[in-house]
Motif scaffolding. Structure first.
Motif, PDB file in Angstrom:
ATOM      1  N   UNK A  73     -40.443 -35.684 -67.971  1.00 32.61           N
ATOM      2  CA  UNK A  73     -39.682 -34.926 -67.007  1.00 32.61           C
ATOM      3  C   UNK A  73     -38.494 -35.950 -66.262  1.00 32.61           C
ATOM      4  N   UNK A  74     -37.385 -35.993 -66.556  1.00 31.06           N
ATOM      5  CA  UNK A  74     -36.386 -36.715 -65.754  1.00 31.06           C
ATOM      6  C   UNK A  74     -35.461 -36.056 -64.818  1.00 31.06           C
ATOM      7  N   UNK A 160     -37.273 -46.269 -68.797  1.00 32.20           N
ATOM      8  CA  UNK A 160     -37.088 -44.869 -69.016  1.00 32.20           C
ATOM      9  C   UNK A 160     -35.907 -44.306 -69.392  1.00 32.20           C
ATOM     10  N   UNK A 161     -35.597 -43.801 -70.425  1.00 30.85           N
ATOM     11  CA  UNK A 161     -34.326 -43.635 -70.722  1.00 30.85           C
ATOM     12  C   UNK A 161     -33.834 -42.103 -70.093  1.00 30.85           C
ATOM     13  N   UNK A 162     -32.641 -42.261 -69.339  1.00 25.95           N
ATOM     14  CA  UNK A 162     -31.960 -41.218 -68.624  1.00 25.95           C
ATOM     15  C   UNK A 162     -30.966 -40.658 -69.507  1.00 25.95           C
ATOM     16  N   UNK A 163     -30.267 -41.593 -70.355  1.00 26.22           N
ATOM     17  CA  UNK A 163     -29.018 -41.208 -71.116  1.00 26.22           C
ATOM     18  C   UNK A 163     -28.954 -42.167 -72.284  1.00 26.22           C
ATOM     19  N   UNK A 164     -28.838 -41.724 -73.409  1.00 27.77           N
ATOM     20  CA  UNK A 164     -28.612 -42.810 -74.636  1.00 27.77           C
ATOM     21  C   UNK A 164     -27.189 -42.970 -74.766  1.00 27.77           C
ATOM     22  N   UNK A 165     -26.838 -43.996 -75.526  1.00 24.79           N
ATOM     23  CA  UNK A 165     -25.297 -44.508 -75.576  1.00 24.79           C
ATOM     24  C   UNK A 165     -24.864 -43.476 -76.282  1.00 24.79           C
ATOM     25  N   UNK A 166     -23.464 -43.447 -76.341  1.00 21.86           N
ATOM     26  CA  UNK A 166     -22.531 -42.500 -76.988  1.00 21.86           C
ATOM     27  C   UNK A 166     -22.769 -42.217 -78.578  1.00 21.86           C
TER      28      UNK A 166
END
Ligand SMILES: O=C(O)CCC(=O)C(=O)O
Ligand SMILES: [Fe+2]
Length: 316
Positions: A73-74, A160-166
């Motif tokens: 969960x994030x 912890x990854x919240x968002x990947x690169x485009x």
């Protein structure tokens, strides 16, 4: 990669989500001692299957020296920050997950000289810093032990990854000495085990001359610790240089890359595993790649003389 759903099942995943949300709604500052204490105690309320996995990894980090748990969960993720030194002081679900797992590995702590000593740090691309060999850059980030120069470098680095690169191309890269040891010649291993290497401290830590002489491989020759920063570590003898070239070739052959997705947590055993990152192209539009990083120390007491007042910040 282990999916949280597979490890925990839906019911336990809901329990973890609840524990993280409750912690995220407590207090107003991640770095406050009472929040950290709450996280330590809340760890005991997380599902046993998660605690067992982390406890096994802590005891022995396996052939790859890293663990990736996906589907954690994030919570809601606001726009990606784009300033240097950005950190997460306000409790969030992601910060809670990092703080919880840190207590399964040891204790969280940070360096005053880096990201103001915050326990949860943003790893984001920053405009104008593209070429920096650090986590604000977006060119290839070479392999390194985190804080290789430091006597009290973290035992584990959590990302912890919240968002990947485009473009979905940025990969976290790891290299564990366990995967390549057998390929290195006896002469190379012996040279890497001599204290013939100097790793310079970054300017933020007082730079200029601060650094330590050390071996790249230390401890049991059959399962040594690895300490190296491809950019900051210099060999001091010809033998050391040749051995380092061999090791770098082995790194290039054996590293593995992982494209982190939102909810993926990578835990790197910083004693035996190097990490780095491929290049990627940031857009600075609020939707760039965003990882949050926390360091865990297996035995926080060891750095007590670096932490006046027994805080979570190493002052030197
Ligand atoms: O951006 C990454 O994947 C890793 C960055 C890094 O080395 C770090 O934050 O310590
Ligand atoms: Fe790093």
């Amino acid at each position: 990669m282990i999916t949280a759903e597979h490890l925990l099942g839906a019911d336990d995943l809901a329990v973890l989500d609840g524990v993280a949300r409750t912690l995220a709604s407590y207090g107003d500052r991640v770095d406050a001692p009472c929040w950290v204490a709450r996280a330590r105690r809340s760890w005991e309320d997380t599902p046993a299957a998660l605690r067992r996995e982390i406890s096994d990894f802590r005891r022995h980090s396996g052939p790859d020296g890293r663990l990736v748990l996906s589907g954690l969960p994030i919570g809601d993720v606001p726009p990606t920050p784009m300033v240097k030194g950005s950190v997460q002081h306000t409790p969030t679900v992601g910060a809670a997950v990092l703080a919880l797992v840190a207590h399964g590995l040891g204790d969280p702590a940070a360096f005053a000289a880096e990201k103001s000593g915050a326990l949860v740090q943003d790893v984001v691309p920053v405009p104008g810093e593209e070429k920096v060999q650090g986590n604000t850059g977006s060119v290839e980030l070479t392999f390194h032990t985190e804080n290789a120069f430091h006597q009290h470098r973290p035992d584990f680095v959590m990302l912890l990854c919240l968002r990947a690169d485009h473009d979905g191309v940025a990969e976290l890269r790891t290299f564990c000495i366990r995967t390549a040891l057998a390929e290195l010649s006896a002469a190379t291993r012996a040279a890497l085990a001599k204290p013939d290497f100097l790793t310079a401290a970054p300017p933020s830590f007082g730079g200029n001359g601060r650094g330590s002489l050390h071996a790249v491989l230390a401890g049991d020759p059959a399962d040594p610790d690895l300490c190296l920063d491809e950019v900051a570590t210099s060999p001091l003898t010809d033998q050391a240089a040749t051995a380092l070239a061999d090791l770098r070739a082995a790194i290039a052959r054996h590293y593995t890359g992982i494209r982190l997705r939102p909810g993926d947590l990578a835990v790197v055993d910083n004693r035996v595993t190097l990490h780095g990152r491929s290049e990627f192209v940031p857009r600075y539009d609020g939707a760039d790649r965003w990882l949050q990083r926390t360091f865990a120390f297996a035995d926080l007491r060891r750095s007590r003389d670096h932490r006046p007042g027994d805080t979570t910040v190493l002052e030197k």
